[in-house]
Scaffold this motif. Structure first.
Motif, mmCIF file in Angstrom:
data_model
loop_
_atom_site.group_PDB
_atom_site.id
_atom_site.type_symbol
_atom_site.label_atom_id
_atom_site.label_comp_id
_atom_site.label_asym_id
_atom_site.label_seq_id
_atom_site.Cartn_x
_atom_site.Cartn_y
_atom_site.Cartn_z
ATOM 1 N N ASP A 1 -6.338 5.067 -8.068
ATOM 2 C CA ASP A 1 -6.058 5.823 -6.857
ATOM 3 C C ASP A 1 -7.323 5.929 -6.018
ATOM 4 O OD1 ASP A 1 -3.678 6.184 -8.131
ATOM 5 O OD2 ASP A 1 -3.922 8.337 -8.472
ATOM 6 N N TYR B 1 -5.196 13.201 1.054
ATOM 7 C CA TYR B 1 -4.324 12.035 1.073
ATOM 8 C C TYR B 1 -4.925 10.973 0.170
ATOM 9 C CZ TYR B 1 -2.092 14.204 5.099
ATOM 10 O OH TYR B 1 -1.415 15.077 5.924
ATOM 11 N N GLY C 1 -4.129 7.015 -1.925
ATOM 12 C CA GLY C 1 -3.369 5.787 -1.829
ATOM 13 C C GLY C 1 -3.685 4.854 -2.973
ATOM 14 N N LEU D 1 0.854 -1.178 0.000
ATOM 15 C CA LEU D 1 0.000 0.000 0.000
ATOM 16 C C LEU D 1 0.892 1.230 0.000
ATOM 17 C CD1 LEU D 1 -2.660 1.619 0.341
ATOM 18 C CD2 LEU D 1 -2.346 1.356 2.825
ATOM 19 N N THR D 2 0.690 2.097 -0.985
ATOM 20 C CA THR D 2 1.411 3.367 -1.057
ATOM 21 C C THR D 2 0.433 4.505 -0.812
ATOM 22 O OG1 THR D 2 2.904 2.425 -2.705
ATOM 23 C CG2 THR D 2 2.915 4.804 -2.478
ATOM 24 N N VAL D 3 0.816 5.459 0.025
ATOM 25 C CA VAL D 3 -0.015 6.637 0.298
ATOM 26 C C VAL D 3 0.829 7.883 0.083
ATOM 27 C CG1 VAL D 3 -1.501 5.417 1.932
ATOM 28 C CG2 VAL D 3 0.540 6.578 2.774
#
Length: 268
Positions: A254, A246, A248, A219-221
């Motif tokens: 996205d 924000y 993710g 998981l990228t945020v």
């Protein structure tokens, strides 16, 4: 946990040091604050990873103790009882400025990976496999060489099931592509699995990513200005009046993680 402590971060007269504190699973402090690095000039922007196999920690940071090479990357191995395992040691040193290091542990074999920025006329990014004692193995590998722009603000995590690291980073605008979040898969031996990938390159720019590993995915945020107003210049530079969300991504599109946040310094 680690942090920098000091009142002056100037290169010529700086005095910042790296400190640490143990915290148990319930959030209770164990013992008191302790010094990890307190050499000449500044030691700053630390990161830490836990080696669960050998029950110890590796701390990395930017270090200015060597005048001729400006900022370098140093490390310190620490046991779970707070004992320093050896002394501060050098991980990366060139005539360029090395900074903002991050570190992750390989929970299969107890090794580590460190990732940092190298600044000359541009911002480049390098990774380095470290053995179970935190010492460099082989030579640093440059990330994102297929991209233009400047690469900075790395985050790294390890996926045990795939025996794989993933580095997320901010890549500045290039070839009409706005600031975006890109990533690089790195094998446990330090080799790159493939070219870098674009995590997101939405309008108005995305910045300051973080990454975590799940059972079989990452998981990228990040901070995202795609819905921001009050932009200036070429449309890619948010003003203080802008707002951000924000976002993710795991797999697919996205996803927004928060409602719009307005800069409290804004007068709009």
């Amino acid at each position: 946990m680690t942090w920098e402590k000091g009142v002056n971060y100037d290169f010529d007269s700086g005095d910042a040091d790296v400190w640490g504190q143990f915290v148990d699973g319930a959030g209770t402090l164990i013992g008191g604050n302790f010094v990890i690095a307190a050499a000449e000039k500044n030691q700053f922007k630390p990161d830490v990873a836990c080696d669960v196999l050998n029950d110890r920690f590796l701390v990395v940071w930017g270090d200015q103790r060597t005048l001729a090479t400006k900022d370098d990357i140093y490390g310190q191995l620490i046991s779970s009882d707070g004992s320093m395992l050896g002394s501060n040691y050098l991980i990366a040193q060139t005539p360029n400025i090395e900074g903002r290091p991050v570190v992750a542990s390989n929970s299969r074999d107890g090794s580590f990976i460190a990732v940092w920025e190298s600044v000359d006329t541009t911002f480049r990014m390098f990774s380095q496999i470290l053995n179970t004692n935190g010492r460099p193995v082989g030579t640093p590998v440059e990330l994102g060489t297929d991209l233009g722009g400047n690469r900075n603000r790395a985050a790294v995590s390890y996926l045990k099931r795939q025996n794989l690291f993933f580095v997320a980073f901010d890549n500045s605008e290039f070839n009409s592509v706005p600031d975006g979040i890109h990533g690089q898969f790195i094998e446990a031996n330090g080799s790159l699995r493939q070219s870098s990938i674009a995590v997101t390159t939405a309008a108005n720019g995305q910045f300051r990513p973080d990454v975590a590993a799940g059972n079989n995915s990452f998981l990228t945020v990040w901070t995202d200005f795609r819905t921001s107003t009050g932009l200036t210049g070429n449309g890619n530079s948010p003003t203080r009046a802008g707002v951000y969300e924000y976002f993710g991504r795991v797999i697919g599109n996205d996803m927004a993680l928060s409602t719009r946040w307005k800069n409290p310094q804004s007068t709009d």
